[in-house]
Design an enzyme around this catalytic site. Sequence first.
Site, PDB file in Angstrom:
ATOM      1  N   HIS A   1       0.850  -1.191   0.000  1.00 19.53           N
ATOM      2  CA  HIS A   1       0.000   0.000   0.000  1.00 19.53           C
ATOM      3  C   HIS A   1       0.883   1.238   0.000  1.00 19.53           C
ATOM      4  CE1 HIS A   1      -0.308   1.047   4.619  1.00 19.53           C
ATOM      5  NE2 HIS A   1       0.931   0.775   4.276  1.00 19.53           N
ATOM      6  N   CYS A  32       5.737   6.977   4.169  1.00 17.04           N
ATOM      7  CA  CYS A  32       4.535   6.194   3.883  1.00 17.04           C
ATOM      8  C   CYS A  32       3.872   6.602   2.570  1.00 17.04           C
ATOM      9  CB  CYS A  32       3.536   6.320   5.028  1.00 17.04           C
ATOM     10  SG  CYS A  32       4.092   5.505   6.548  1.00 17.04           S
ATOM     11  N   HIS A  68       5.037   0.681  -0.477  1.00 14.12           N
ATOM     12  CA  HIS A  68       5.724  -0.230   0.433  1.00 14.12           C
ATOM     13  C   HIS A  68       4.715  -1.282   0.874  1.00 14.12           C
ATOM     14  CE1 HIS A  68       3.721   2.640   3.073  1.00 14.12           C
ATOM     15  NE2 HIS A  68       3.845   1.792   4.068  1.00 14.12           N
ATOM     16  N   HIS A 124       3.508  -4.421   4.185  1.00 14.75           N
ATOM     17  CA  HIS A 124       3.594  -4.935   5.552  1.00 14.75           C
ATOM     18  C   HIS A 124       3.081  -6.374   5.589  1.00 14.75           C
ATOM     19  CE1 HIS A 124       4.208  -0.923   7.360  1.00 14.75           C
ATOM     20  NE2 HIS A 124       3.266  -0.492   6.545  1.00 14.75           N
ATOM     21  N   HIS A 156      -1.656 -10.566  -0.515  1.00 13.26           N
ATOM     22  CA  HIS A 156      -0.862 -10.344  -1.741  1.00 13.26           C
ATOM     23  C   HIS A 156      -1.574  -9.414  -2.715  1.00 13.26           C
ATOM     24  CE1 HIS A 156       1.917 -13.179  -0.184  1.00 13.26           C
ATOM     25  NE2 HIS A 156       1.187 -14.257  -0.426  1.00 13.26           N
ATOM     26  N   GLU A 158       0.210  -2.726  11.892  1.00 13.19           N
ATOM     27  CA  GLU A 158       1.138  -2.586  10.763  1.00 13.19           C
ATOM     28  C   GLU A 158       2.511  -3.125  11.124  1.00 13.19           C
ATOM     29  OE1 GLU A 158       1.402   1.328   9.246  1.00 13.19           O
ATOM     30  OE2 GLU A 158      -0.684   1.400   8.567  1.00 13.19           O
TER      31      GLU A 158
END
Length: 336
Positions: free
Chosen positions: A116, A127, A131, A133, A165, A204
């Site tokens: 995201h 952010c 990237h 998580h 995914h 996160e």
Amino acid sequence: MNSSSLICGTGFEAARQLPDIGEHGHSFRVQLRSSAQPGQHDTLAAELQAAVAPFHYARINSTLQDASDLGIARYIAAQCSQPVSLNLSSAADRGVLIGEDGREYVYFDTRFEAAHHLPHVPPGHKCGRLHGHGFGVRIVADASRSTLNDILLKAWPPLFARLNHRYLNDIPGLENPTSEVMAAWLYHQLAANLAALAWVEVRETHTAGSQFDGHTYRIWKEQHFESAVPFDAAGHYTGHSYLIRLMLQGNVDRVMGWVLDFGDVKDRFKPVYRQLDHNPLDKLPGIRAADTASIAEWVHGELKPLVPELARIDLMETPDRGVSLDFHGDMQWPLL
């Protein structure tokens, strides 16, 4: 009105037999919260140890007719001389909660892997870059109307297929997938198939997450600090690796999609953290004493002007011993 609680935990190894399940064993973990006075920590710990002693390396069915997670949790709570909140986990991904008000919950911890970015953060904010998580999720439901299987086998699998995914920003409703937005999105999606849903938590990272119960947004940020404290009247010192959990409650900004940026929480805590970390805590300016409750009160006094959204502080001197200061009185169980 501020309220304080003692936190006490332990573990035990036990075997049991449940309906339709053969003889099996678990590494159980239990954590209590009690409004007992700070000086009663040892009493609470002794009561907890006495409560779990019949189970340790034994067959639970020999002591309890109901050897389920809730049956064990009810028994332990009943052995305490004061009302307690209780978290009992029978595996790393599941457990039950009992509140001081007697309400009972079942929970399931799970995760998914996804990418995201946050489209509304200022230029240069990390952010804002694409990237990802390994997102942690805790789903909590009213135990009187739901079972673990309702969560594990019915409510969660369809959502897992939609999220795992994937690029979250492409999913309707997650165009700005902050932790708070995701918690609310998951809550509303899950509620369609889980009428007894109580709240949802999204993590996160291991140190930060958010919670949504259908009405209120709450977030938390954790940090460790290494400090010395007086040990006895002779002036000897000992030390602890403290865990502090800062919990915030407030409205979500309609543009940013968060109560407060986790990075901002950490930055505002920095001047307080510098006074705590690698220092003798009895030397803090203005501190009443160097016990855990006094340290948490001192942190609150220093931090509240910097973080008005602050709702609760948990301070653990060991994994099984700590205190909690609650400034709202309605904070649900966070990830522990």
